[in-house]
Design a protein around this motif. Sequence first.
Motif, PDB file in Angstrom:
ATOM      1  N   UNK A 104       0.825  -1.203   0.000  1.00 46.95           N
ATOM      2  CA  UNK A 104       0.000   0.000   0.000  1.00 46.95           C
ATOM      3  C   UNK A 104       0.869   1.268   0.000  1.00 46.95           C
ATOM      4  N   UNK A 105       2.048   1.179   0.622  1.00 42.90           N
ATOM      5  CA  UNK A 105       2.991   2.300   0.595  1.00 42.90           C
ATOM      6  C   UNK A 105       3.418   2.587  -0.838  1.00 42.90           C
ATOM      7  N   UNK A 106       3.735   1.519  -1.574  1.00 38.85           N
ATOM      8  CA  UNK A 106       4.138   1.660  -2.978  1.00 38.85           C
ATOM      9  C   UNK A 106       2.965   2.185  -3.802  1.00 38.85           C
ATOM     10  N   UNK A 107       1.768   1.628  -3.545  1.00 41.04           N
ATOM     11  CA  UNK A 107       0.595   2.022  -4.305  1.00 41.04           C
ATOM     12  C   UNK A 107       0.294   3.510  -4.200  1.00 41.04           C
ATOM     13  N   UNK A 108       0.496   4.077  -3.011  1.00 42.41           N
ATOM     14  CA  UNK A 108       0.248   5.505  -2.818  1.00 42.41           C
ATOM     15  C   UNK A 108       1.317   6.360  -3.491  1.00 42.41           C
ATOM     16  N   UNK A 109       2.506   5.796  -3.652  1.00 39.56           N
ATOM     17  CA  UNK A 109       3.639   6.572  -4.166  1.00 39.56           C
ATOM     18  C   UNK A 109       3.782   6.495  -5.683  1.00 39.56           C
ATOM     19  N   UNK A 110       3.357   5.368  -6.263  1.00 40.28           N
ATOM     20  CA  UNK A 110       3.556   5.162  -7.701  1.00 40.28           C
ATOM     21  C   UNK A 110       2.392   5.794  -8.459  1.00 40.28           C
ATOM     22  N   UNK A 111       2.600   7.006  -8.909  1.00 41.77           N
ATOM     23  CA  UNK A 111       1.573   7.722  -9.654  1.00 41.77           C
ATOM     24  C   UNK A 111       2.247   8.819 -10.474  1.00 41.77           C
ATOM     25  N   UNK A 112       1.482   9.400 -11.376  1.00 41.17           N
ATOM     26  CA  UNK A 112       1.991  10.528 -12.143  1.00 41.17           C
ATOM     27  C   UNK A 112       3.265  10.243 -12.907  1.00 41.17           C
ATOM     28  N   UNK A 113       4.203  11.171 -12.820  1.00 48.79           N
ATOM     29  CA  UNK A 113       5.429  11.078 -13.608  1.00 48.79           C
ATOM     30  C   UNK A 113       6.267   9.854 -13.239  1.00 48.79           C
ATOM     31  N   UNK A 114       6.272   9.474 -11.974  1.00 53.34           N
ATOM     32  CA  UNK A 114       7.061   8.309 -11.568  1.00 53.34           C
ATOM     33  C   UNK A 114       6.549   7.039 -12.240  1.00 53.34           C
ATOM     34  N   UNK A 115       5.234   6.848 -12.246  1.00 54.66           N
ATOM     35  CA  UNK A 115       4.676   5.663 -12.892  1.00 54.66           C
ATOM     36  C   UNK A 115       4.846   5.738 -14.405  1.00 54.66           C
ATOM     37  N   UNK A 116       4.739   6.945 -14.968  1.00 58.29           N
ATOM     38  CA  UNK A 116       4.983   7.093 -16.402  1.00 58.29           C
ATOM     39  C   UNK A 116       6.416   6.723 -16.762  1.00 58.29           C
ATOM     40  N   UNK A 117       7.359   7.122 -15.916  1.00 58.53           N
ATOM     41  CA  UNK A 117       8.762   6.790 -16.187  1.00 58.53           C
ATOM     42  C   UNK A 117       8.986   5.288 -16.089  1.00 58.53           C
ATOM     43  N   UNK A 118       8.300   4.641 -15.161  1.00 58.31           N
ATOM     44  CA  UNK A 118       8.390   3.175 -15.055  1.00 58.31           C
ATOM     45  C   UNK A 118       7.930   2.521 -16.356  1.00 58.31           C
TER      46      UNK A 118
END
Length: 225
Positions: A104-118
Motif C-alpha cells: 500500500x505504501x508503494x501504491x500511494x507513491x507510484x503515480x503521475x510522472x514516476x509511474x509514467x517513467x516506469x
Amino acid sequence: MDKIKNEGVQKRKKGLETTRQILDAAADLFARNGYDGVSVREIAEKAGIKESSLYNHFKSKSEILETLFNEFIRFVPETRPSDEELDTMLMIMEPEEVFKSILFHVGKSVCGTLSNTAMIIQYEKFRNPRAAEMYYKYVVNEPANYYERLINKMIERKMVKPVDARTIAEQYNYISIVLTKEYIMAQYGLADIHSVVGYMIKTLKFFCGLMKNDIGEHHEKKEEI
C-alpha cells in the motif's frame, strides 16, 4: 535591492515550475506514444510553452529522458518503507501485514510522472541501452535486494522459517513487476484496479505461506518477549 532580489527569486521559481511542467508532459507523452513517437514540439505544446522556450531548460529530448531516469533512481527507493521503518514494523506486525504495508505504501507513491517513467523504462528497454540498464538495476535488482533484506530480517527474528531469501525475493519481485504494470494500466483506465490489487494481495499471501513457521512457533516467541 529587495525588489531586484524578489524578482530574481520569482524568476527562478517560475523557471523550476516550467522545468517541472516539461518533465511531466514528456513523461506522459513518452509513456503513451513511445520516446521515438514524440517530438520536442509536442512536449512544448503539452507543457504550455513555445518550443524555443523549452530549449532554455533542456538541450535536447534525450536530456529530458535522462533527467526522468535520474529522478526515477532518486525517488523509487522512497516508494517503500526504509530499512529503519521495517525494523519498527517487524516489532509489531506479522509477515503478511508487513508485506501488505509495503504494497500500500508503494501504491500511494507510484503515480503521475514516476509511474509514467516506469512504463517508459519497460517499453524502451528493448531498444535503448540506458533504459535496459535502468530496468535491470532499478526495477529488477534493487527491489529484489530490498525484499531479500526484509526476508533475512524475518528469518533472524524467527518470524518465518529458514528459506532461500534471494530466490523468494526474486520470484516475488518478478511477479510484482508484472502486477505493477497492470496497476499503472489501471491508472490509465485500461485495467480494473480492484482486480489488480486483489491479485497483489493473493500473491503476497502465497509467498508468506511458503515461508510460514510451524503453527504457534512465532506466537510462542512473541509471548516470551
